[in-house]
Scaffold this motif. Structure first.
Motif, PDB file in Angstrom:
ATOM      1  N   ALA A 288       0.704  -1.217   0.071  1.00 57.61           N
ATOM      2  CA  ALA A 288       0.053  -0.121  -0.007  1.00 57.61           C
ATOM      3  C   ALA A 288       0.845   1.160   0.106  1.00 57.61           C
ATOM      4  O   ALA A 288       0.467   2.202  -0.379  1.00 57.61           O
ATOM      5  N   ASN A 289       2.262   1.079   0.243  1.00 59.18           N
ATOM      6  CA  ASN A 289       3.196   2.323   0.454  1.00 59.18           C
ATOM      7  C   ASN A 289       2.538   3.323   1.570  1.00 59.18           C
ATOM      8  O   ASN A 289       2.542   4.694   1.093  1.00 59.18           O
ATOM      9  N   ALA A 290       2.006   2.928   2.455  1.00 56.23           N
ATOM     10  CA  ALA A 290       0.936   3.768   3.467  1.00 56.23           C
ATOM     11  C   ALA A 290       2.169   3.855   4.533  1.00 56.23           C
ATOM     12  O   ALA A 290       2.672   3.017   5.144  1.00 56.23           O
ATOM     13  N   GLY A 291       2.022   5.176   4.922  1.00 54.92           N
ATOM     14  CA  GLY A 291       2.800   5.461   6.184  1.00 54.92           C
ATOM     15  C   GLY A 291       1.915   4.999   7.411  1.00 54.92           C
ATOM     16  O   GLY A 291       2.591   5.091   8.447  1.00 54.92           O
ATOM     17  N   SER A 292       0.640   5.171   7.439  1.00 49.51           N
ATOM     18  CA  SER A 292      -0.212   4.532   8.511  1.00 49.51           C
ATOM     19  C   SER A 292      -1.150   3.625   7.977  1.00 49.51           C
ATOM     20  O   SER A 292      -1.658   3.572   6.936  1.00 49.51           O
ATOM     21  N   LEU A 293      -1.189   2.514   8.825  1.00 48.24           N
ATOM     22  CA  LEU A 293      -2.216   1.407   8.608  1.00 48.24           C
ATOM     23  C   LEU A 293      -3.404   1.811   9.567  1.00 48.24           C
ATOM     24  O   LEU A 293      -3.347   1.137  10.610  1.00 48.24           O
ATOM     25  N   THR A 294      -4.400   2.387   9.132  1.00 52.20           N
ATOM     26  CA  THR A 294      -5.565   2.483   9.918  1.00 52.20           C
ATOM     27  C   THR A 294      -6.476   1.244   9.756  1.00 52.20           C
ATOM     28  O   THR A 294      -6.287   0.360   8.883  1.00 52.20           O
ATOM     29  N   LEU A 295      -7.655   1.283  10.343  1.00 51.76           N
ATOM     30  CA  LEU A 295      -8.780   0.301  10.353  1.00 51.76           C
ATOM     31  C   LEU A 295      -9.205   0.270   8.794  1.00 51.76           C
ATOM     32  O   LEU A 295      -9.430  -0.766   8.225  1.00 51.76           O
ATOM     33  N   GLN A 296      -9.349   1.486   8.334  1.00 53.66           N
ATOM     34  CA  GLN A 296      -9.990   1.501   6.895  1.00 53.66           C
ATOM     35  C   GLN A 296      -9.267   0.819   6.038  1.00 53.66           C
ATOM     36  O   GLN A 296      -9.561   0.168   5.312  1.00 53.66           O
ATOM     37  N   VAL A 297      -7.923   0.912   6.157  1.00 55.03           N
ATOM     38  CA  VAL A 297      -6.858   0.508   5.081  1.00 55.03           C
ATOM     39  C   VAL A 297      -6.985  -0.912   5.282  1.00 55.03           C
ATOM     40  O   VAL A 297      -6.984  -1.801   4.311  1.00 55.03           O
ATOM     41  N   LEU A 298      -6.926  -1.558   6.353  1.00 57.08           N
ATOM     42  CA  LEU A 298      -7.173  -2.906   6.745  1.00 57.08           C
ATOM     43  C   LEU A 298      -8.549  -3.423   6.064  1.00 57.08           C
ATOM     44  O   LEU A 298      -8.530  -4.591   5.580  1.00 57.08           O
ATOM     45  N   ILE A 299      -9.759  -2.723   6.178  1.00 56.58           N
ATOM     46  CA  ILE A 299     -10.844  -3.267   5.667  1.00 56.58           C
ATOM     47  C   ILE A 299     -10.838  -3.049   4.154  1.00 56.58           C
ATOM     48  O   ILE A 299     -11.229  -4.296   3.676  1.00 56.58           O
ATOM     49  N   GLU A 300     -10.354  -2.165   3.519  1.00 58.50           N
ATOM     50  CA  GLU A 300     -10.177  -1.946   2.189  1.00 58.50           C
ATOM     51  C   GLU A 300      -9.450  -3.275   1.510  1.00 58.50           C
ATOM     52  O   GLU A 300      -9.888  -3.678   0.315  1.00 58.50           O
ATOM     53  N   ASN A 301      -8.195  -3.720   2.143  1.00 62.33           N
ATOM     54  CA  ASN A 301      -7.650  -4.816   1.642  1.00 62.33           C
ATOM     55  C   ASN A 301      -8.071  -6.087   1.987  1.00 62.33           C
ATOM     56  O   ASN A 301      -7.241  -7.241   1.784  1.00 62.33           O
ATOM     57  N   GLY A 302      -9.087  -5.954   2.620  1.00 59.72           N
ATOM     58  CA  GLY A 302      -9.781  -7.356   2.911  1.00 59.72           C
ATOM     59  C   GLY A 302      -9.109  -8.204   4.117  1.00 59.72           C
ATOM     60  O   GLY A 302      -9.286  -9.412   4.241  1.00 59.72           O
ATOM     61  N   ILE A 303      -8.544  -7.612   4.762  1.00 58.95           N
ATOM     62  CA  ILE A 303      -7.837  -8.480   5.825  1.00 58.95           C
ATOM     63  C   ILE A 303      -8.623  -8.516   6.984  1.00 58.95           C
ATOM     64  O   ILE A 303      -8.887  -9.527   7.860  1.00 58.95           O
ATOM     65  N   VAL A 304      -9.415  -7.557   7.282  1.00 60.25           N
ATOM     66  CA  VAL A 304     -10.767  -7.692   8.448  1.00 60.25           C
ATOM     67  C   VAL A 304     -11.949  -6.978   7.795  1.00 60.25           C
ATOM     68  O   VAL A 304     -11.924  -6.348   6.776  1.00 60.25           O
ATOM     69  N   GLY A 305     -12.971  -7.775   8.599  1.00 62.72           N
ATOM     70  CA  GLY A 305     -14.230  -7.150   8.192  1.00 62.72           C
ATOM     71  C   GLY A 305     -14.570  -5.804   8.673  1.00 62.72           C
ATOM     72  O   GLY A 305     -13.632  -5.348   9.970  1.00 62.72           O
ATOM     73  N   LYS A 306     -15.310  -4.973   8.119  1.00 61.70           N
ATOM     74  CA  LYS A 306     -15.847  -3.686   8.802  1.00 61.70           C
ATOM     75  C   LYS A 306     -16.408  -3.848  10.225  1.00 61.70           C
ATOM     76  O   LYS A 306     -16.286  -2.969  10.920  1.00 61.70           O
ATOM     77  N   ASN A 307     -17.083  -5.099  10.654  1.00 58.41           N
ATOM     78  CA  ASN A 307     -17.410  -4.797  12.111  1.00 58.41           C
ATOM     79  C   ASN A 307     -16.555  -5.769  12.850  1.00 58.41           C
ATOM     80  O   ASN A 307     -16.779  -5.801  14.071  1.00 58.41           O
ATOM     81  N   ASP A 308     -15.309  -6.278  12.466  1.00 55.61           N
ATOM     82  CA  ASP A 308     -14.221  -6.795  13.252  1.00 55.61           C
ATOM     83  C   ASP A 308     -13.739  -5.913  14.339  1.00 55.61           C
ATOM     84  O   ASP A 308     -13.469  -4.782  13.885  1.00 55.61           O
ATOM     85  N   LYS A 309     -13.450  -6.479  15.568  1.00 55.72           N
ATOM     86  CA  LYS A 309     -12.491  -5.580  16.448  1.00 55.72           C
ATOM     87  C   LYS A 309     -11.018  -6.363  16.010  1.00 55.72           C
ATOM     88  O   LYS A 309     -10.939  -7.638  16.089  1.00 55.72           O
ATOM     89  N   VAL A 310     -10.064  -5.508  16.053  1.00 61.63           N
ATOM     90  CA  VAL A 310      -8.825  -5.848  15.478  1.00 61.63           C
ATOM     91  C   VAL A 310      -7.787  -5.963  16.550  1.00 61.63           C
ATOM     92  O   VAL A 310      -7.685  -5.174  17.103  1.00 61.63           O
ATOM     93  N   LYS A 311      -7.112  -7.066  16.781  1.00 63.85           N
ATOM     94  CA  LYS A 311      -6.128  -7.531  17.651  1.00 63.85           C
ATOM     95  C   LYS A 311      -4.670  -7.637  16.795  1.00 63.85           C
ATOM     96  O   LYS A 311      -4.505  -8.520  16.169  1.00 63.85           O
ATOM     97  N   VAL A 312      -3.613  -6.563  17.039  1.00 62.84           N
ATOM     98  CA  VAL A 312      -2.300  -7.055  16.445  1.00 62.84           C
ATOM     99  C   VAL A 312      -1.540  -7.796  17.296  1.00 62.84           C
ATOM    100  O   VAL A 312      -1.292  -7.597  18.386  1.00 62.84           O
ATOM    101  N   LEU A 313      -0.859  -9.005  16.505  1.00 63.92           N
ATOM    102  CA  LEU A 313      -0.117  -9.846  17.156  1.00 63.92           C
ATOM    103  C   LEU A 313       1.038  -9.916  16.742  1.00 63.92           C
ATOM    104  O   LEU A 313       1.461  -9.596  15.746  1.00 63.92           O
ATOM    105  N   GLY A 314       2.293 -10.331  17.371  1.00 69.47           N
ATOM    106  CA  GLY A 314       3.620 -10.336  17.320  1.00 69.47           C
ATOM    107  C   GLY A 314       4.305 -11.430  16.391  1.00 69.47           C
ATOM    108  O   GLY A 314       5.555 -11.494  16.395  1.00 69.47           O
ATOM    109  N   ARG A 315       3.487 -12.377  15.676  1.00 70.64           N
ATOM    110  CA  ARG A 315       4.415 -13.020  14.728  1.00 70.64           C
ATOM    111  C   ARG A 315       4.653 -12.440  13.527  1.00 70.64           C
ATOM    112  O   ARG A 315       4.191 -11.609  12.993  1.00 70.64           O
ATOM    113  N   GLY A 316       6.097 -12.932  13.215  1.00 69.79           N
ATOM    114  CA  GLY A 316       6.854 -12.242  12.016  1.00 69.79           C
ATOM    115  C   GLY A 316       7.493 -11.040  12.253  1.00 69.79           C
ATOM    116  O   GLY A 316       7.798 -10.696  13.739  1.00 69.79           O
ATOM    117  N   GLU A 317       8.129 -10.024  11.450  1.00 75.23           N
ATOM    118  CA  GLU A 317       8.693  -9.292  11.655  1.00 75.23           C
ATOM    119  C   GLU A 317       8.529  -7.942  10.921  1.00 75.23           C
ATOM    120  O   GLU A 317       8.010  -8.075   9.685  1.00 75.23           O
TER     121      GLU A 317
END
Length: 148
Positions: free
Chosen positions: A88-117
């Protein structure tokens, strides 16, 4: 061709049987068979009714508990955020960006976990963060913002 001459294509429509309208219209039972609940007027089959047999819903034992006040989170890991930041070349990953890219649904509560780098310096918005994820984001130079 005029409006009053329009009619459906040949064979595309079918007239319904006129049942229970005198002799020659489906016989004395009007297509309902003989006796029993289905032959009576006002009959409505209840959902789950199995003809008097003990229904499945009552045969199977009850178990478990559903906690209505529990909050369910959709887990998003750092490796997913890294891929999204590169794409996305984005400096900020907002909830809206996550929804638009299909990672989460619009009604989901999101928790960021530490797998990966996470190498990209990004501002991440989510409803919750694990300790490891917060440390990794800040180590990369970004910020972790909690949203209500």
């Amino acid at each position: 061709m005029k409006l009053h001459t329009l009619k459906p294509a040949e064979g595309s429509t079918k007239t319904n049987k006129r049942l229970g309208r005198g002799q020659g219209s489906g016989g004395s039972t009007a297509g309902r068979g003989h006796k029993g609940a289905q032959s009576r007027s006002g009959y409505a089959k209840k959902s789950g009714f199995e003809g008097g047999q003990m229904p499945l819903q009552r045969r199977v034992p009850k178990f478990g508990f559903k906690n209505n006040s529990k909050v369910y989170f959709k887990a998003v890991n750092l490796d997913v955020l890294e891929g999204l930041a590169a794409k996305a070349n984005a400096g900020s990953l907002t909830l809206q960006v996550l929804i638009e890219n299909g990672i989460v649904g619009k009604n989901d509560k999101v928790k960021v976990l530490g797998r990966g780098e996470l190498k990209a310096k990004v501002t991440v918005e989510a409803h919750a963060f694990s300790t490891g994820a917060t440390q990794a984001i800040e180590k990369a130079g970004g910020t972790a913002t909690t949203v209500k």
